[in-house]
Motif scaffolding. Sequence first.
Motif: not given
Length: 301
Positions: A91-95, A35-41, A83-89, A151-157
Amino acid sequence: MDSEKIKIGLGFILICLIWGSTWLFIRLGLESLTPLISAGIRFTLASLLVYGLMSYKKISLQTDPLSIRLYLILAFFSFAIPFGLVYWAEQFIPSGLASIIFAVMPFGVILFTRIAIPKTEIKLTQIIGVLVGFIGIVIIFSEDLTIDISNNFLGMIAVLISATMQAGIAVIVKKYGGHLNPLSMNFLPLLIAGLLMIPLAFILENSSTWKFDLIAVGSILYLAFFGTLITFTTYYWLLKRMNIVILSLSTFITPIVAVILGWLVLKEKFSFQALSGSTMVLIGILFANFNGIINYIKSKN
């Protein structure tokens, strides 16, 4: 006057269509990059594109104290963190779940507008339209929506924080950013966000998994040019000319575009729930625009 309204309408449609497609391209890019390298570039490249367009159009960078503060706020709270939060999330929660949670943004816009710009009139029809549209988003993803809190709580937050930040930033730009050119408003924030995220990617992510294949490069190029340069420049241009609550309803249309593209490109199913939910979203948007539509009809009679 009519030509201005046409431009505003076309600009709104443009950001909805492109932002709706970015979910697909983010998903494709994350198959090869973290996520970070993709968003950063993406942001660094987009900032260079913005700078090139500014140079071509001879637009100078505004450097007064207020503009500098806004650049820094946008860099961290509109690009790097949300955007970092969304890219990271992602990975863990359904779109679908991410889309529903991010769709709370218009509620945040209404709340922050009442606090920061109390003179702005928010009509009852707009509030009802937002509620109807949000219910439509829930219906679209209801069939396949599963929530595993453990499993989804942190991604939801993470997505909720991102949506709240974007709502707050929209109100801040509406209140204080009227003097900024839409291009110069993007250049430094994108550059700062990109140059911050790339080093963090080397520190926090496993660079050995990165694959700069055709899909990854194509994803970054599309997201940098269309998903960032075109959309954010248009968005900030619209923010000066549209009711902020109405503009925030673009977050209801983008999931519909994402579902349609998933059906066309990824062969995902387009269910009755998607059709009925999309209809409710459109009804909600029409309801939110009720007064504007009535006034337009009266002006033609």
